[in-house]
Design an enzyme around this catalytic site. Sequence first.
Site, short mmCIF file in Angstrom:
data_model
loop_
_atom_site.label_atom_id
_atom_site.label_comp_id
_atom_site.label_asym_id
_atom_site.label_seq_id
_atom_site.Cartn_x
_atom_site.Cartn_y
_atom_site.Cartn_z
CG ASP A 144 -8.91 1.55 11.60
OD1 ASP A 144 -8.96 1.55 10.37
OD2 ASP A 144 -8.84 0.50 12.29
CG HIS A 147 -5.43 7.21 5.44
ND1 HIS A 147 -5.33 6.78 4.14
CD2 HIS A 147 -4.45 6.56 6.12
CE1 HIS A 147 -4.33 5.93 4.03
NE2 HIS A 147 -3.78 5.77 5.21
N GLY A 180 -8.26 5.66 9.06
CA GLY A 180 -6.88 5.19 9.12
C GLY A 180 -5.97 5.98 10.04
CG ASP A 214 1.80 6.33 4.23
OD1 ASP A 214 1.92 6.99 5.28
OD2 ASP A 214 1.26 5.21 4.19
CG HIS A 264 -1.48 2.59 4.31
ND1 HIS A 264 -0.56 2.72 5.34
CD2 HIS A 264 -2.04 1.37 4.49
CE1 HIS A 264 -0.57 1.63 6.10
NE2 HIS A 264 -1.46 0.80 5.60
CG ASP A 280 3.29 3.46 6.28
OD1 ASP A 280 2.10 3.57 6.62
OD2 ASP A 280 3.80 4.13 5.34
CE1 TYR A 305 1.40 2.92 9.85
CE2 TYR A 305 0.85 3.90 11.96
CZ TYR A 305 0.69 3.85 10.59
OH TYR A 305 -0.16 4.72 9.97
#
Lengths: 392, 411
Positions: free
Chosen positions: A95, A137, A145, A172, A174, A261, A300
């Site tokens: 990643d 992250h 990440g 986000d 995530h 995202d 993304y």
Amino acid sequence: MRSKERISYFYDGDVGNVYFGPNHPMKPHRLCMTHHLVLSYELHNKMEVYRPHKAYPVEMAQFHSPDYVEFLQRINPDTQNLFSNEMVKYNLGEDCPVFENLFEFCQIYAGGTIDAARRLNNKLCDIAINWAGGLHHAKKCEASGFCYINDLVLGILELLKHHARVLYIDIDVHHGDGVEEAFYFTDRVMTVSFHKYGDLFFPGTGDVKDVGEKEGKNYAINVPLKNGIDDGSFLRLFKMIIMKVMDCYAPGAIVLQCGADSLAGDRLGCFNLSIDGHAACVRFVKQLNLPLLVTGGGGYTKENVARCWTVETGALLDVELPNEIPENDYSKYFAPDYSLKSPSGYMENLNSKSYLNSIRQQVCENLSSIQHAPGVQMHEVRRLQPFHYIQY
Amino acid sequence: MNILNEKEEEKMGFKEKESNFRASPMESDLKVFLSGVTDKMKKDPKMDVSENQCVVKGEDSISLKRKRECYSSMLNWIVKVAKDPCNPAIGSLPERHKWKHYGDELHWKQILLVREATLLKRNVDASSQQSIWQKKQKMHPSIYDVQSGSERPRFSQRLITAKNSSQKPQERFGSDSSSSNSQTDKDYDSSADSVGFWFNARRQKRVPIGPLCQVDLQEYNGMDYQSDKSKWLGTQIWPLDKKEPIRSLIERDPIGKGRQESCGCPFPSSSECVKFHIREKRIKLKLELGSAFYKWEFDGMGEEVALSWTKEDEKRFTDIVESNRLSLDKYFWDELFKIFPSKGRAALVSYYFNVFLFRRRGEQNRNSTSKIDSDDEESEFGPIGNRFGQMADISPGSIFRSPKKSHLNSR
């Protein structure tokens, strides 16, 4: 609205050369597109634009372990095969690939957030923006990440030199695990993350039951959500929770991570927010009238990232942008409509009213247990209970 | 057995592909413990005896066969739920106090009974489980020790966490302070809470804690903020320094002005009209920004980048990318570096984003009526690679593994 708000915006042209590798969804080129779009709407004439200093390793080591920072500085694509143990130890290679000018990239985006925090501390601006930052992250001793250095933690540490309490909000898709983990034991930072949870979605943490430990107990708020949450549901929940947080916590400054995202149509995300919905969160936080540090994060589908962060730059400047994107070098990316607002798509919202209600209830219960900030007028706890009976 | 309708089954196909890696170990685990508790279930007086029930008192071949079929249907049901616990077709679990009103023919009811029986059995075996885990450990955490030896690396923290989790199958995996036991009975997540819980619980990640995780924070002492680092506040690029002379007077557009629908061009909105206005805007921006235009590297943005490339080089670039794009042996970046040794990585990356991908987007705009995705390099350029093309093994914990909406290509 305060009169004559000063906004500082950070950008370094060198980000355009940063390339994670073929097919890697993280494309810093999106930052060039954003900057270009911001300028095409003449927004630079309402704010001050700075090039950040490149963060020094010693600044990064305010949070990260020195050996990790040193390794990031030393490693390059040609030598990584010689350090396979360290690559595994620091979670590099998949990643988080090692690419040319990786460390410079970290210096730029971390420097931006640190400088932003310093400008706020010195009262040189009311709002500071660093779209290159928000890499939430990254952990103390490892990458994760697509994040190598956690600029948010470094920025918050800077703000904590001047403020007793800092509020961190993360929209986000995530979970903001790196920031939550860093401040898990302290009540000086309250972390609030709205994210997709379940189905083994990355990173896997962020359950509503994770509330912090020791002095930090109930100072970590997690709002786990399912696929397809739409503007209406998200905003209602967001506003209720942030209002309650402000009531209980009284921070001196706010850091807002605006990962794009969580927008509909993102390559890795699974929410159904429109740009208007996403930007409404930014507007809401802005009107809390506290020193505010705004960063980017995930995102993304680069056209939508550029659109979103341009709209949000406008929102922070109190400029309502027209939908028709002015001609610019990247116009082709905005075909066929060449319009700024991306609507949400058709997507089933798997977040039922009862589910959202129960999440909100649990969060409010956890918040009710924390001590009110000293100096803040004590509210009768009972007054807050009507929240329990508000149905979705 | 058909708990999901056909449409749901189709949608499942995408997710099944992605989730195979986690379905397989789960299925084998299921088979192990289901087979292990048959005796327990037989002895359990709560189990009803009837034609349709899983457990029957007699041991004749017909009943055994029915039992096997029952178990296999229950197994299939669990697997489907575990793969997609949020699927609304599964339905929601009734509240806990109502469970006794439901018959044992329902799959979810059977699972709960099995779980209850199994947990009793498992607790007895906890100590032996721990030793099995330790035996299976192939790599001792100490291999990750740093030279300084001052702190234990985080990997050992994770292994310890995982080990602890195998000892406590009943509890939610959080620390004492966060377990909030009064919450566990609430069916806030009906599809995942009870039936999916057993499987999700084994994989629920804890927040890592320890000296290698949390920040060392001092108490706030309320002293005035001293900033002696004024040089680290960023360098102002805009507005321009007052000393910088303004070369020419230009009419500035108002802040927040959008694209004008009408212009003086003979053929509005034609490609010539658009190109003209883009060029016009660029020149205006250049004049207005002065030195900032170069500091922000706007001279290296947009299709203008191609002006520093010869037509021959451009063709070669395109040919290399096209011919190597789906190759598993060669990666186009390796070839590009070979063919253009003098250009440098920065120039190649700049051309790639500002010209190559940009023109490809233009073609997509012209040819495609459906949703255009200029970020979908994978279908054009093959699977993910790190470091300019080396194939990466995607691990289960990778952010790339995240299941997405079914209408996007799954990784």
